[in-house]
Design an enzyme around this catalytic site. Structure first.
Site, PDB file in Angstrom:
ATOM      1  N   GLU A   1      17.117   3.371   6.279  1.00 49.29           N
ATOM      2  CA  GLU A   1      16.653   4.214   5.184  1.00 49.29           C
ATOM      3  C   GLU A   1      16.122   5.545   5.713  1.00 49.29           C
ATOM      4  OE1 GLU A   1      13.937   1.535   3.193  1.00 49.29           O
ATOM      5  OE2 GLU A   1      15.592   0.129   2.914  1.00 49.29           O
TER       6      GLU A   1
ATOM      7  N   GLU B   1      17.277  -3.440   2.287  1.00 47.67           N
ATOM      8  CA  GLU B   1      17.119  -4.114   3.580  1.00 47.67           C
ATOM      9  C   GLU B   1      18.085  -5.279   3.742  1.00 47.67           C
ATOM     10  OE1 GLU B   1      14.614  -3.110   1.718  1.00 47.67           O
ATOM     11  OE2 GLU B   1      13.566  -1.695   3.029  1.00 47.67           O
TER      12      GLU B   1
ATOM     13  N   PHE C   1       8.842  -5.023   6.055  1.00 49.37           N
ATOM     14  CA  PHE C   1       9.982  -5.096   5.131  1.00 49.37           C
ATOM     15  C   PHE C   1      11.078  -6.011   5.656  1.00 49.37           C
ATOM     16  CE2 PHE C   1       9.114  -0.251   4.379  1.00 49.37           C
ATOM     17  CZ  PHE C   1       7.842  -0.547   3.935  1.00 49.37           C
ATOM     18  N   ILE C   2      10.935  -6.472   6.888  1.00 47.14           N
ATOM     19  CA  ILE C   2      11.935  -7.367   7.455  1.00 47.14           C
ATOM     20  C   ILE C   2      11.966  -8.673   6.670  1.00 47.14           C
ATOM     21  CG2 ILE C   2      10.742  -8.769   9.199  1.00 47.14           C
ATOM     22  CD1 ILE C   2      12.802  -7.587  11.237  1.00 47.14           C
TER      23      ILE C   2
ATOM     24  N   HIS D   1       2.212  -2.766   5.341  1.00 45.64           N
ATOM     25  CA  HIS D   1       2.790  -1.750   6.227  1.00 45.64           C
ATOM     26  C   HIS D   1       2.160  -1.789   7.616  1.00 45.64           C
ATOM     27  CE1 HIS D   1       4.110  -0.035   2.376  1.00 45.64           C
ATOM     28  NE2 HIS D   1       4.880   0.805   3.023  1.00 45.64           N
TER      29      HIS D   1
HETATM   30  C1  LIG Z   1      11.278  -2.897   0.739  1.00 47.94           C
HETATM   31  C2  LIG Z   1      10.847  -1.508   1.089  1.00 47.94           C
HETATM   32  N1  LIG Z   1      11.717  -0.683   1.707  1.00 47.94           N
HETATM   33  C3  LIG Z   1      11.348   0.564   2.026  1.00 47.94           C
HETATM   34  C4  LIG Z   1      10.100   1.030   1.737  1.00 47.94           C
HETATM   35  C5  LIG Z   1       9.670   2.433   2.143  1.00 47.94           C
HETATM   36  N2  LIG Z   1       9.589   3.270   0.945  1.00 47.94           N
HETATM   37  C6  LIG Z   1       8.427   3.444   0.299  1.00 47.94           C
HETATM   38  S1  LIG Z   1       8.615   4.314  -1.096  1.00 47.94           S
HETATM   39  C7  LIG Z   1      10.258   4.512  -0.838  1.00 47.94           C
HETATM   40  C8  LIG Z   1      11.090   5.272  -1.807  1.00 47.94           C
HETATM   41  C9  LIG Z   1      11.025   4.699  -3.165  1.00 47.94           C
HETATM   42  O1  LIG Z   1      11.822   5.444  -4.019  1.00 47.94           O
HETATM   43  P1  LIG Z   1      11.781   5.225  -5.569  1.00 47.94           P
HETATM   44  O2  LIG Z   1      11.950   3.783  -5.874  1.00 47.94           O
HETATM   45  O3  LIG Z   1      12.740   6.154  -6.181  1.00 47.94           O
HETATM   46  O4  LIG Z   1      10.287   5.595  -5.965  1.00 47.94           O
HETATM   47  P2  LIG Z   1       9.558   7.016  -5.852  1.00 47.94           P
HETATM   48  O5  LIG Z   1       8.914   7.068  -4.524  1.00 47.94           O
HETATM   49  O6  LIG Z   1      10.563   8.074  -6.039  1.00 47.94           O
HETATM   50  O7  LIG Z   1       8.545   6.987  -6.934  1.00 47.94           O
HETATM   51  C10 LIG Z   1      10.648   3.878   0.340  1.00 47.94           C
HETATM   52  C11 LIG Z   1      12.011   3.855   0.882  1.00 47.94           C
HETATM   53  C12 LIG Z   1       9.203   0.134   1.125  1.00 47.94           C
HETATM   54  N3  LIG Z   1       7.951   0.483   0.848  1.00 47.94           N
HETATM   55  N4  LIG Z   1       9.605  -1.119   0.790  1.00 47.94           N
END
Ligand SMILES: Cc1ncc(C[n+]2csc(CCOP(=O)(O)OP(=O)(O)O)c2C)c(N)n1
Ligand SMILES: [Mg+2]
Lengths: 327, 321
Positions: B29, B58, B84-85, B127
């Site tokens: 990601e 994931e 997240f694993i 985290h």
């Molecule tokens: C399972 C998981 N994968 C990756 C992340 C890291 N991460 C945190 S927020 C985010 C983006 C989320 O995007 P979206 O669902 O569009 O929400 P937004 O932040 O735009 O409100 C990511 C990849 C996470 N927290 N949990």
């Protein structure tokens, strides 16, 4: 759909409260007063408020990492939120959760969530519980465009659909999942299109138009309450601040942000209130002043609150066991 | 010799292998930017065809890496935060780890999974975890945990060249830490520990970010005439028992320090190995130091209490002197 004057003013108040809270949070983070990962909701206020205005305390929501707006819209109290961001013992989670985990079960808030896409099955389970208990409660699952690519999205919507669960899945399509624009993480424009594959209703609305969000949410929530099953409601919106505080935002232009600021949901509603003489300038100013004061008091409350005692870390893992202290 | 951060060392090592071997690629990601910026320069050099941003997915990141590895390429899959694993456990535990065995050795899975573990930045319960013991428990996986830039380079070279699924645990609090690295990159064989500091009085076994904590404790204890030997296994499986046992044979005392919460931690496996196979060397009970058995709390005071500290290590050493 007609919204009463009283309700409209309450909507404006909540949207403004979210904005004021978040801008203060951004400022505090920049000053080094807050730590960890903080994701602000500025720009998306109409979604949380337009949806939650159709819920009451007995209804539940699941929130996301970008949760402050949902919490305030659902009745969360800003001083306890702020104290949690400061990691203080008076915070919502006694300093154990921080920004990404604020929850208030008494207000039907099943918590912000640090795991993207974790809310889908949890909200689905709340819906299952309501159906099982034959109540008329509804669960709302807030999630982002990025989250719609998780497997949990598919599994949850399918389950809710075959069991006609009272769940409304509210997508906040703010055009980015973290640093990736929607066009690079999925090939569809309307996430609501996915509803068709579950045989449920899918709707997309302008998420910066409080009236559009309110009306669509009202229909979906009513339907769910009456046993009509789930809806997928997509609200197109935008976040003005970085993905998290401190994000250098190399992946988008200032112009893009400015374009969206011209469609600001709060300014739009304020204009509506004034032009239609629903509320006069003095009243709005007073309301805004009160909220600004509330936020300053929240900061003061947070700063003056005590830190948790180290040993408090050992509590709350179980209902009946306190973990062993460090020797 | 040159100076480099741990994060940069990881990037350089992967770049080195990508230049050598066209079948190596990275997916995860936002890897083109990177929340910790580790893979950003890889994207600059190799572009989107070899450094692939994925959606938030994931299950498919790991699952696709397994499928790709089984069919002729060498993927490096990134899980942004080790927490997240959990989303991709089936792909790791039931698929990647077992395919070769279940198929009677007829398939190889040259696959690397990178993940950022560890607490200390107030990132709270989802985290900050150190979950390495989940994976050392599973036959079929190798688990690597570099503690310095130099080790990160050597271990990554080996992990990427390995024909088995390898999980590399990176400690996020180390990304900005600088260290000396050799100009010429050389692989460090998996399963070879390193004596990070020599001493006669007590052995401190430590992994990841705890190695530098052990080093600080040792430097302070030296002023009190206590000489600690520090062993960093660098690879958790395959595990280099010999180096550890040899040290204990000399010092007759051992402290095990890992960042994991203590119950069921990797250090418990090591303690059991020592008890089973090196008991005769011991003059004092094995002391294990880890985090308290709770989720990782957010508040700074709570997080500090949660984590094992330099003070904890010093106290433990003195308790058996
Ligand atoms: C399972 C998981 N994968 C990756 C992340 C890291 N991460 C945190 S927020 C985010 C983006 C989320 O995007 P979206 O669902 O569009 O929400 P937004 O932040 O735009 O409100 C990511 C990849 C996470 N927290 N949990
Ligand atoms: Mg988004």
């Amino acid at each position: 759909m007609k919204i009463s004057t009283e309700k409209l003013i309450s909507i404006y108040e909540k949207m403004f409260r979210i904005r004021a809270f978040e801008e203060k949070v951004g400022e505090l983070f920049a000053k080094g007063k807050l730590a960890g990962f903080v994701h602000c909701y500025v720009g998306e206020e109409a979604v949380a408020v337009g949806v939650c205005q159709n819920l009451d305390d007995k209804d539940y929501i699941t929130s996301t990492h970008r949760g402050h707006g949902h919490l305030i819209a659902k009745g969360g109290i800003t001083k306890y939120m702020m104290a949690e961001l400061y990691g203080k013992s008076t915070g919502y989670c006694k300093g154990k959760g921080g920004s990404m985990h604020i929850a208030d079960a008494s207000k039907g808030i099943l918590g912000a969530n640090g795991i993207v896409g974790a809310g889908f099955p949890i909200a689905t389970g709340a819906g299952l519980s309501f159906k099982y208990q034959k109540t008329d409660q509804v669960a709302v699952c807030f999630f982002g465009d990025g989250a719609s690519n998780r497997g949990t999205f598919h599994e949850s919507l399918n389950l809710a659909s075959i069991w006609d669960l009272p769940v409304v899945y509210v997508c906040e399509n703010n055009m980015y999942g973290e640093f990736t624009p929607q066009s690079r993480h999925q090939k569809i424009n309307n996430i609501s299109d996915r509803a068709a594959s579950y045989g449920i209703t899918g709707v997309s609305v302008d998420g910066n138009d409080i009236f559009a969000v309110y009306e669509a949410a009202s229909l979906a929530i009513d339907k769910a309450r009456k046993g009509g099953g789930p809806t997928l409601l997509e609200c197109k919106t935008y976040r003005y601040r970085g993905h998290f505080e401190g994000d250098p935002q190399e992946y988008r232009t200032k112009e893009e942000i400015e374009d969206w600021r011209r469609k600001d949901p709060i300014i739009k509603l304020k204009k509506h209130l004034l032009e239609n003489k629903i509320c006069d300038e003095t009243k709005i100013n007073k309301l805004e002043e009160n909220i600004n004061k509330e936020i300053l008091e929240a900061v003061e409350f947070a700063e003056e609150s005590p830190n948790p005692k180290p040993e408090e870390a050992l509590e709350n893992v179980y209902t009946d066991i306190i973990e062993e202290a460090r020797k | 010799m040159k100076e480099m951060t741990y994060g940069k060392a990881i990037c350089e090592a992967i770049a080195y292998e990508m230049r050598r071997d066209k079948s190596v690629f990275v997916l995860g990601e936002d890897v083109s930017i990177g929340v910790f910026g580790v893979t950003k320069d890889l994207f600059k050099e190799f572009g989107p065809s070899r450094v692939m941003d994925t959606p938030i997915t994931e299950t498919a990141i790991i699952g696709a890496a397994v499928g790709a590895a089984a069919t002729g390429v060498r993927p490096i899959a990134e899980i942004m935060f080790m927490d997240f694993i959990a989303v991709a456990m089936d792909e790791i535990v039931n698929q990647a780890a077992k395919m070769r065995y279940m198929f009677g050795g007829k398939i190889t899975l040259p696959l690397v999974i990178r993940c950022a573990a560890g607490a200390g930045i107030q990132a709270a319960g989802q985290h900050s975890q150190s979950l390495e013991a989940w994976f050392t428990h599973i036959p079929g996986l190798k688990v690597v945990y570099p503690s310095t830039p130099e080790d990160a380079i050597g271990l990554y070279l080996s992990a990427i060249r390995d024909d088995n699924p390898v999980i590399v645990v990176e400690n996020k609090s180390l990304y900005a830490v600088k260290g000396k690295v050799e100009d010429e990159f050389k692989p460090i064989p998996l399963g070879r520990a390193e004596v990070k500091r020599e001493g006669d009085d007590v052995t401190i076994f430590a992994t990841g970010a705890c190695v530098s904590k052990a080093m600080m404790a040792a430097n302070e204890l030296e002023k009190e005439n206590i000489n600690c030997e520090i062993i960093d296994p660098r690879t958790l499986f395959p595990f280099d028992k010999e180096t550890l046992f040899k040290s204990i044979e000399k010092t007759n005392k051992v402290i095990l320090v890992t960042e994991e919460n203590k119950r069921g931690a990797f250090s418990a496996e090591v303690a059991a190995l020592i008890a089973e196979e090196a008991f005769d060397y011991l003059d004092a009970p094995i002391v294990r130091i880890g985090a308290i058995n709770t989720p990782v709390p957010f508040s700074k005071v709570l997080e500090e209490y949660y984590l094992p500290s330099v003070e904890d290590i010093k106290k433990a050493v003195k308790s058996i002197m």
